[in-house]
Design an enzyme around this catalytic site. Structure first.
Site, PDB file in Angstrom:
ATOM      1  N   ASP A 169      -6.828  -1.004   7.554  1.00 12.81           N
ATOM      2  CA  ASP A 169      -5.651  -1.097   8.409  1.00 12.81           C
ATOM      3  C   ASP A 169      -5.983  -0.840   9.878  1.00 12.81           C
ATOM      4  O   ASP A 169      -5.347  -1.402  10.768  1.00 12.81           O
ATOM      5  CB  ASP A 169      -4.557  -0.147   7.923  1.00 12.81           C
ATOM      6  CG  ASP A 169      -3.980  -0.579   6.579  1.00 12.81           C
ATOM      7  OD1 ASP A 169      -4.292  -1.701   6.117  1.00 12.81           O
ATOM      8  OD2 ASP A 169      -3.226   0.198   5.980  1.00 12.81           O
ATOM      9  N   TYR A 212       6.161  -1.513  -6.347  1.00 12.40           N
ATOM     10  CA  TYR A 212       6.564  -2.872  -6.006  1.00 12.40           C
ATOM     11  C   TYR A 212       6.060  -3.881  -7.013  1.00 12.40           C
ATOM     12  O   TYR A 212       5.002  -3.735  -7.599  1.00 12.40           O
ATOM     13  CB  TYR A 212       6.159  -3.256  -4.587  1.00 12.40           C
ATOM     14  CG  TYR A 212       4.694  -3.175  -4.241  1.00 12.40           C
ATOM     15  CD1 TYR A 212       3.924  -4.333  -4.136  1.00 12.40           C
ATOM     16  CD2 TYR A 212       4.099  -1.954  -3.965  1.00 12.40           C
ATOM     17  CE1 TYR A 212       2.597  -4.263  -3.773  1.00 12.40           C
ATOM     18  CE2 TYR A 212       2.767  -1.883  -3.607  1.00 12.40           C
ATOM     19  CZ  TYR A 212       2.019  -3.045  -3.504  1.00 12.40           C
ATOM     20  OH  TYR A 212       0.699  -2.977  -3.155  1.00 12.40           O
ATOM     21  N   HIS A 238       0.266  -5.768   5.520  1.00  7.84           N
ATOM     22  CA  HIS A 238      -0.545  -6.526   4.575  1.00  7.84           C
ATOM     23  C   HIS A 238       0.131  -7.822   4.139  1.00  7.84           C
ATOM     24  O   HIS A 238       1.355  -7.902   4.066  1.00  7.84           O
ATOM     25  CB  HIS A 238      -0.819  -5.697   3.321  1.00  7.84           C
ATOM     26  CG  HIS A 238      -1.532  -4.415   3.600  1.00  7.84           C
ATOM     27  ND1 HIS A 238      -1.375  -3.304   2.815  1.00  7.84           N
ATOM     28  CD2 HIS A 238      -2.389  -4.052   4.579  1.00  7.84           C
ATOM     29  CE1 HIS A 238      -2.117  -2.321   3.284  1.00  7.84           C
ATOM     30  NE2 HIS A 238      -2.739  -2.744   4.360  1.00  7.84           N
ATOM     31  N   LYS A 262       7.495  -9.789  -2.718  1.00  7.64           N
ATOM     32  CA  LYS A 262       7.479  -8.403  -3.188  1.00  7.64           C
ATOM     33  C   LYS A 262       8.895  -7.855  -3.297  1.00  7.64           C
ATOM     34  O   LYS A 262       9.719  -8.066  -2.416  1.00  7.64           O
ATOM     35  CB  LYS A 262       6.694  -7.512  -2.215  1.00  7.64           C
ATOM     36  CG  LYS A 262       5.231  -7.866  -2.092  1.00  7.64           C
ATOM     37  CD  LYS A 262       4.541  -6.982  -1.073  1.00  7.64           C
ATOM     38  CE  LYS A 262       3.072  -7.362  -0.933  1.00  7.64           C
ATOM     39  NZ  LYS A 262       2.411  -6.538   0.104  1.00  7.64           N
TER      40      LYS A 262
END
Length: 181
Positions: free
Chosen positions: A168, A131, A62, A71
């Site tokens: 996905d 995250y 992603h 991140k």
């Protein structure tokens, strides 16, 4: 905190100082001043995310083409194989990836800067993944590169087909994807 460089210098492994005894442990999972001093990165985190996934789940790869996100990722329960892919066309490491195991026991974190696609595969019975992001979720800029793109040749530690979301499964190859300059 100890900072460990990877094969892609912009992606960093962070090892916190953990203090443990018979009662358990304590560590600072994030301190802005320490993070900046040790990494040289002045990140402004605006959102925290938390996911729980079962063994064999693969999330990713992603990224957001608009409002890109840096991140800082970690696992608080279980273990994952975490991957960052450089999708900046002008980068000397374009198309290269870094993959490391993150788990709740060693408490390592991974810094993934803007301009990278990110994904992880759950190796334990289940895993909880946290995250911090440097930008808010922007659905209009949300993109996905297919996990098994032969050009990327990521060595996922899996011997069966992973559990994927519909999004996905529809990921594009690196060659087809929207990328950063």
């Amino acid at each position: 905190m100890k900072v460990i460089t990877t094969d892609i210098p912009d992606v960093l492994i962070l090892e916190p100082n953990v203090f443990g005894d018979a009662r358990g442990f304590f560590y600072e999972s994030y301190n802005q001043q320490v993070f900046t001093d040790k990494t040289g990165i002045a990140a402004n985190f605006v959102q925290d995310n938390h996911s729980r996934s079962a063994k064999g789940v693969l999330r990713g790869l992603h990224y957001q083409i608009t409002k890109p996100q840096g991140k800082l990722v970690r696992v608080v329960v279980g273990e994952v194989f975490d991957v960052a892919v450089d999708i900046r066309r002008s980068s000397p490491t374009f198309g290269k990836s870094v993959g490391i195991n993150l788990n709740a026991d060693d408490k390592r974190m991974l810094w993934i800067p803007e301009g990278f696609a990110h994904g992880f595969l759950v190796l334990s019975e289940y895993a909880e993944f946290l995250y911090k992001t440097t930008n808010y979720y922007a659905p209009d800029g949300d993109r996905c590169i297919i996990w098994n793109d032969p050009q990327l040749a990521i060595a996922w530690p899996i011997d069966t087909y992973p559990l994927l979301s519909a999004k996905d499964r529809m990921g594009k190859t690196l060659q087809e994807a929207d990328l950063f300059d």
